[in-house]
Design a protein around this motif. Structure first.
Motif, PDB file in Angstrom:
ATOM      1  N   LEU A 255       0.833  -1.201   0.000  1.00 39.00           N
ATOM      2  CA  LEU A 255       0.000   0.000   0.000  1.00 39.00           C
ATOM      3  C   LEU A 255       0.871   1.256   0.000  1.00 39.00           C
ATOM      4  CD1 LEU A 255      -2.903   1.251   0.411  1.00 39.00           C
ATOM      5  CD2 LEU A 255      -2.411   1.164   2.856  1.00 39.00           C
ATOM      6  N   ALA A 256       1.913   1.244   0.818  1.00 37.24           N
ATOM      7  CA  ALA A 256       2.798   2.415   0.885  1.00 37.24           C
ATOM      8  C   ALA A 256       3.450   2.669  -0.469  1.00 37.24           C
ATOM      9  CB  ALA A 256       3.855   2.208   1.973  1.00 37.24           C
ATOM     10  N   ASP A 257       3.865   1.596  -1.157  1.00 34.40           N
ATOM     11  CA  ASP A 257       4.466   1.772  -2.487  1.00 34.40           C
ATOM     12  C   ASP A 257       3.451   2.337  -3.476  1.00 34.40           C
ATOM     13  OD1 ASP A 257       7.144   1.136  -2.173  1.00 34.40           O
ATOM     14  OD2 ASP A 257       6.858  -1.007  -2.520  1.00 34.40           O
ATOM     15  N   ALA A 258       2.215   1.828  -3.417  1.00 40.68           N
ATOM     16  CA  ALA A 258       1.191   2.299  -4.356  1.00 40.68           C
ATOM     17  C   ALA A 258       0.864   3.762  -4.101  1.00 40.68           C
ATOM     18  CB  ALA A 258      -0.064   1.430  -4.228  1.00 40.68           C
TER      19      ALA A 258
ATOM     20  N   MET B  71       1.213   9.554  -5.409  1.00 40.87           N
ATOM     21  CA  MET B  71       1.584  10.927  -5.073  1.00 40.87           C
ATOM     22  C   MET B  71       2.510  11.504  -6.134  1.00 40.87           C
ATOM     23  SD  MET B  71       1.925  10.777  -0.959  1.00 40.87           S
ATOM     24  CE  MET B  71       2.120  12.563  -0.842  1.00 40.87           C
ATOM     25  N   GLN B  72       3.408  10.655  -6.641  1.00 43.19           N
ATOM     26  CA  GLN B  72       4.286  11.104  -7.718  1.00 43.19           C
ATOM     27  C   GLN B  72       3.490  11.452  -8.974  1.00 43.19           C
ATOM     28  OE1 GLN B  72       7.039   7.722  -7.954  1.00 43.19           O
ATOM     29  NE2 GLN B  72       8.669   9.108  -7.285  1.00 43.19           N
TER      30      GLN B  72
ATOM     31  N   ASN C 236       0.313  14.196  -7.935  1.00 38.99           N
ATOM     32  CA  ASN C 236       0.589  15.434  -7.219  1.00 38.99           C
ATOM     33  C   ASN C 236      -0.447  15.694  -6.108  1.00 38.99           C
ATOM     34  OD1 ASN C 236       2.132  17.606  -6.691  1.00 38.99           O
ATOM     35  ND2 ASN C 236       1.502  18.830  -8.475  1.00 38.99           N
ATOM     36  N   LEU C 237      -0.725  14.652  -5.327  1.00 38.54           N
ATOM     37  CA  LEU C 237      -1.648  14.811  -4.201  1.00 38.54           C
ATOM     38  C   LEU C 237      -1.095  15.831  -3.219  1.00 38.54           C
ATOM     39  CD1 LEU C 237      -2.733  11.192  -3.162  1.00 38.54           C
ATOM     40  CD2 LEU C 237      -3.815  12.738  -4.788  1.00 38.54           C
ATOM     41  N   LYS C 238      -2.000  16.545  -2.571  1.00 41.85           N
ATOM     42  CA  LYS C 238      -1.550  17.566  -1.618  1.00 41.85           C
ATOM     43  C   LYS C 238      -1.054  16.961  -0.315  1.00 41.85           C
ATOM     44  CE  LYS C 238      -4.786  20.817  -3.567  1.00 41.85           C
ATOM     45  NZ  LYS C 238      -6.237  20.893  -3.612  1.00 41.85           N
ATOM     46  N   ARG C 239      -1.747  15.931   0.120  1.00 43.27           N
ATOM     47  CA  ARG C 239      -1.392  15.324   1.394  1.00 43.27           C
ATOM     48  C   ARG C 239      -1.123  13.847   1.188  1.00 43.27           C
ATOM     49  NH1 ARG C 239      -6.279  15.810   5.232  1.00 43.27           N
ATOM     50  NH2 ARG C 239      -7.390  15.644   3.243  1.00 43.27           N
ATOM     51  N   ASN C 240      -0.276  13.267   1.997  1.00 46.82           N
ATOM     52  CA  ASN C 240      -0.072  11.828   1.989  1.00 46.82           C
ATOM     53  C   ASN C 240      -1.253  11.184   2.715  1.00 46.82           C
ATOM     54  OD1 ASN C 240       0.658   9.169   2.350  1.00 46.82           O
ATOM     55  ND2 ASN C 240       2.797   9.637   2.817  1.00 46.82           N
ATOM     56  N   PRO C 241      -2.009  10.324   2.052  1.00 49.88           N
ATOM     57  CA  PRO C 241      -3.185   9.718   2.696  1.00 49.88           C
ATOM     58  C   PRO C 241      -2.818   8.743   3.810  1.00 49.88           C
ATOM     59  CG  PRO C 241      -3.266   9.460   0.292  1.00 49.88           C
ATOM     60  CD  PRO C 241      -1.892   9.936   0.632  1.00 49.88           C
TER      61      PRO C 241
END
Lengths: 242, 242, 242, 242, 242, 242
Positions: C141-144, C149-150, C153-158
């Motif tokens: 999940l963290a890798d996905a 995000m890359q 260009n999400l504003k926040r890390n979910p």
């Protein structure tokens, strides 16, 4: 060519008597009862003004097939698939083959956003039900398309050629054409061949039931199939001209 | 023979790199991870001391196969068949093919009243999963039978020959060996060929995806298949000798 | 603390060797092979730009999980759920647990209208498959999410924290950490604990297999779980930094 | 202890009014309508003289459970599982929990080769259906076993202790006992606890719905559960003595 | 008229004691527990603001029914249909009958675009569950429609008349009213009759269980049904006035 | 009696042309194509030397029926039940009716431990498929029993009488016999009546489609059914004598 070896007494390159009866039932846009000897399959073509989800808005149509066997088409009763809760692997394999074969003769852009479903239901089975189904379904499809062109004033005929199918095999060492059940149950190799009226191959599905088959046996079977399909295409044409 | 036409840069008669890793998992009697390039399939062979109902008391065994694809073996996620409530037509068609192919190399009387199930699960897909599965399943089967002979002191080896499979096709007019996904998605004809180590054909399944194929194209594809399968049989033998 | 009682010779508070291999397959946005000793689970994370019907238009996403076991991951063959026609109760229970656990570490508003599906498929089973699955799925999940995000260009890390899981139990009267199959099959109590990297509990599922467990036994098991999960979180972090 | 925070006005450690009505229907060997406030569950115990296949010839019995919810037990209609074609994951999870809990209070050798099925059908739902079901099912089981001992002259009573269950949770920061639907839908943590009449734990299933829960919160919840279950066991005993 | 022949001692034209308890559960718009002697059926009416696909945009509503039997409503346990994977033929036949019967008393234009679902769940069975279900479902429907009229200010009452049902049969040669299980299991003919409060027939379903029935027997059964349904309609009216 | 009201121009008490073609297919022990006007149903009777589990060892047999409709028997294509995953409520209702009707004419002790399955498959539908099916299935059953008596030298003929069926209804206020699809789709009441050749009633299933029907309308419908079935029984007898 002698034929004393075949249970039916047929020559090794001889089809069973083939009958193609159009307009067998009245509701379907195309409805054909096809017989290859004692094998009898009812093939209907149904036109619907919808497309599968993956084709929405693409301006093209779809041709698909479903296959079924009446429970007592066979010598012992086969359980009804609807009662068993679904279609088995053999049924799915056959209806996928019929669908691919018939799609090969249709220009799906010219068909427009429509689905034509070919239902092939075996009334009586004596070997070769899938090849009879393909051969009959082509005629039902041609009738349905003809009706569609009359009704809808299509610019182009979506049919790009005829399609027919036959089985060939190695029976007691002899390459033979159009196996009936007695041969099918006892052959070394069984091959279903689907071709168009231009002599091109659409599907070739050969299975070694007993020992593996050699390249020269394959060549002999393909030659028989080419001969048989040429005859079937002529019978389809005659039926459509009646 | 030039090969600039293939996306991978391979020669038209060139297999992808093939790897056969035995004893990949520890519980199964045979367990093989087979790779045809980026296609990776885990093939396990499981021996059970039972026979299907229709073989009870006949003194012979059965070999069968099941096929599955992990949901994310593919470039977009495929719905899990267990969650969807059953196996689809493609899965059934493939596992029936694998089962028939492997039965062709086993003497079922010599096997005795046992079932060997070959589970072929695709970890990563890049075209040719069914041919990789057959090729790997043979090695898993050979390991399982070897174990059985050690344990049970069988009089005869039930394996009567090796089996391998490869796909061939017509890609942009060129007959090619061992199609990867980029070729498979864009070819005119796709044919899966299963052969034994004596050069005999066990299954031939050819489908015209675009236009129908000619007899000479078929001959070219069969020649490529014969070449490729000879190489695969050698790789199986080398793996089993390690 | 002596450990002579455990079949593996481990100390009572000792994890099995844990390995976390990222990028195990190439198609999924996250793909991790996690091993807890001989238990090996492939965890993939798939991102899809859709939401379930009940979340349409709400501006938030969903995280869900599916669990499967390859037929021969176990010492005797388990019937394939797709062939049996559906997922069993154990599978559903486990995949619901994995889904709830991973949702606990994601801010679904920050994720936006997307579904991330975590497919956890057991390649080889030796006890603790669900806790290995949760621990590996977090890394996938963290890798996905990192990829998302890359790309987007999400504003926040979910992701709001790490999640890991381990089993604890009472084996022959002794509280032990990370049960393998030999222990699991013969223990009095089995408890699966899911925690975040802040030491908070996300799920606690304890079952008395033999006699009921006392409150002091529960306290001992929870202490072991806290120790083990702290180690697993460190291993996850190290893997993600590689 | 003040209770102004709970929608029902209950104290934080206060059960809802509990009613246990035996002999609610006439056919079952045990038949109990249990109410936890507005939650009403019909629990029947059925004895059958058979064992599941895996217990044949072992001289011991089995206790199992099935759970269902009438379509309009809930505030909006829930689709009937029989019409949907199978039981969902939540149903399976709950009935597996009920079955394990009740097996924990039965000596299966003393039961002999019989199956007792506990059917728990929710007539009206207001939170806590699974804990009400376990609490009521124990009484139905006790009645059925009593009948069996009268009829069959068993040497030993197969029941080794009473079993009851209750939910606890963290509602708006406060640990509370026996959540109703209004609390359940809005709580941070929900934990179902099953215990026997000796104060031993049989199942603990805690889930963080909002943020993860701390160890001290867990301790507070377990203390509430111990208090509530002691009261429920007394109510079961009183009902069985009537 | 003597009645010594009936196991219950009832006169041949005598109903069992009938009870109609409204507001039995609290969530449904209509909720009725109906008893015909020991047969007890919970009938709920649920209103939903949707219509089935085939009625979209037509400005009219739908009334439908589902029927279920709790596993231990019967003297031996019946397998749960949800666990078996679907509703059986008897269930479908009954719920179709209930749905048709209740639709006969509703003006679907006046109802507007809504679905009312009548769930009839048998808590305890002693013969006549389908006729009790229809009789109770009418009262639940009336309550739901009454609520709807209050809430939505409908211009017209969609109910056009009352509906009730009873079974009649030939038991040991004697025409009898409202068969209980002992009679039902041993009768020659069983007929379910559904009528409205104007004396019109809505459904007549008669089955010869033993020998075929004569026209004069049919006439006698219809007369009994007319008498019984008049009494049931009066009981429904009294219940709705309470 | 004038008939200008019926779309077909038939008199109100006039059957459609009825044809009964025996030996329509060759494998079944009985095989009949029955036509009621444009409604055509293939009825086969299959004998199997087994009994259902609940009749084992009781020395009696069973008669059962299955019903199906080819997808394009109807004016628009109906989805294939095997593809949809099971039989619908209408199919189950009809096949249960056919089974009960045919069991009413067989002495199951005289039949011995055998199952006779009547498969009724609708080739073309124009109303009245279930009554045509019953009428044709009786002839197929009679042929199968005749064969059985020849083969097995049974002491007694298990057939105790003939069975036939017809629909009656109220069409535009007029009681009519043997409704075709145009009438069926637009009638107020539809009743299916099954009788034996002694004038006894076996099944009566009447449904008010529009308004409820009066007792005098019922009497008129029953009189029409008695007339029609007498004619059908004569046609069955004539067919069996050919």
């Amino acid at each position: 060519m002698t034929s004393t070896i075949r249970p039916s007494g047929r020559a090794s390159d001889q089809l069973r008597p083939v009958a193609i009866e159009r307009h067998y039932t009245r509701h379907a846009e195309g409805s054909v009862l096809v017989s290859f000897g004692d094998t009898r399959v009812l093939c209907t073509a149904s036109i619907e003004d919808r497309v599968p989800p993956w084709l929405r808005g693409k301006g093209e149509g779809w041709v698909t097939a479903e296959y079924g066997m009446l429970p007592r088409a066979t010598s012992t009763r086969t359980q009804r698939e609807a009662a068993r809760g679904g279609q088995g692997g053999r049924t799915m394999e056959i209806q996928r083959l019929i669908g691919r074969s018939l799609r090969a003769c249709v220009n799906r852009q010219a068909l427009g956003e429509r689905v034509i479903t070919l239902d092939c239901d075996v009334i009586q089975a004596d070997g070769g039900t899938r090849t009879a189904a393909i051969t009959g379904a082509y005629v039902a499809l041609a009738d349905a398309i003809h009706l569609l062109m009359q009704r809808e004033n299509l610019k182009r005929n979506p049919i790009v050629g005829a399609v027919a199918a036959v089985s060939v095999g190695i029976y007691k060492g002899l390459p033979v054409l159009d196996l009936d059940y007695a041969e099918d149950a006892d052959c070394d190799t069984d091959m279903n061949v689907v071709m168009n009226d231009g002599g091109g191959f659409i599907e070739v599905q050969g299975t070694a039931e007993g020992h593996a088959f050699r390249r020269d046996e394959m060549d002999a079977m393909l030659a028989l199939a080419e001969k048989g399909i040429a005859e079937l295409v002529a019978l389809q044409r005659a039926a459509l001209e009646r």
